[in-house]
Write an enzyme that holds these catalytic residues in place. Structure first.
Site, PDB file in Angstrom:
ATOM      1  N   HIS A  77      49.393  39.744  40.601  1.00  0.00           N
ATOM      2  CA  HIS A  77      50.103  40.090  41.221  1.00  0.00           C
ATOM      3  C   HIS A  77      49.549  40.335  42.470  1.00  0.00           C
ATOM      4  CE1 HIS A  77      53.318  41.595  37.658  1.00  0.00           C
ATOM      5  NE2 HIS A  77      54.010  41.272  38.393  1.00  0.00           N
ATOM      6  N   ASP A 126      24.425  31.971  46.152  1.00  0.00           N
ATOM      7  CA  ASP A 126      24.678  30.913  46.777  1.00  0.00           C
ATOM      8  C   ASP A 126      23.154  30.814  47.981  1.00  0.00           C
ATOM      9  OD1 ASP A 126      26.082  27.948  47.412  1.00  0.00           O
ATOM     10  OD2 ASP A 126      26.624  28.998  49.095  1.00  0.00           O
TER      11      ASP A 126
END
Length: 156
Positions: A77, A126
């Site tokens: 949700h 990263d």
């Protein structure tokens, strides 16, 4: 099949209807770890990673990820998130992240806290992978949740 909340009577996936549930204050706390070479930890501490401020960028990425969880996790949700915090601690073997997400709503924010932690760790990877491609992410886990019908829960 009726015991599985994300499957209807025919076995088809569906989003659970939470409209009849009352709004309650909800909070979830998650943590994760990324292990890396000592020289990478030192470079992050010193601000010597070529891509820039590793933990600052990872904090923003974690916050953004929490807000996008329903776009990433099927049947999750969308929630009006009130607060997201992403904090880091250095360890001998890497960096630990702890995330905390709060809302007042009909369903909990465990997935948002776990997503924030995961994306923060992926961002560290990263930004530092040029120094250490062998970094290891994990474990990532829920530490605690509060609110809602099931009440409070704390990891042991």
């Amino acid at each position: 099949m009726s015991d599985l909340t994300h499957l209807d009577a025919s076995g088809a996936a569906h989003m659970v209807d939470v409209s009849a549930k009352p709004d309650t204050m909800r909070e979830a706390v998650a943590e994760g770890m990324i292990s890396m070479a000592p020289e990478v930890i030192a470079a992050i501490r010193a601000g010597d990673i070529k891509k820039g401020d590793v933990l600052g960028t990872a904090r923003i990425a974690g916050i953004m990820a929490a807000k996008q969880t329903s776009n990433l996790i099927p049947l999750c949700h969308p929630l009006p998130i009130s607060s997201v915090s992403v904090d880091f601690d250095y360890a001998d073997t890497g960096v630990r992240v702890e995330t905390r997400v709060r809302t007042s709503g009909k369903t909990g924010v465990e997935m948002e806290a776990l997503t924030a932690a995961s994306v923060a760790l992926l961002t560290i990877y990263d930004m530092a992978k040029a120094m250490d491609k062998g970094m290891v992410i994990g474990p990532v886990r829920l530490l605690a949740k509060s609110g809602g019908k099931s009440g409070d829960w704390t990891a042991t």
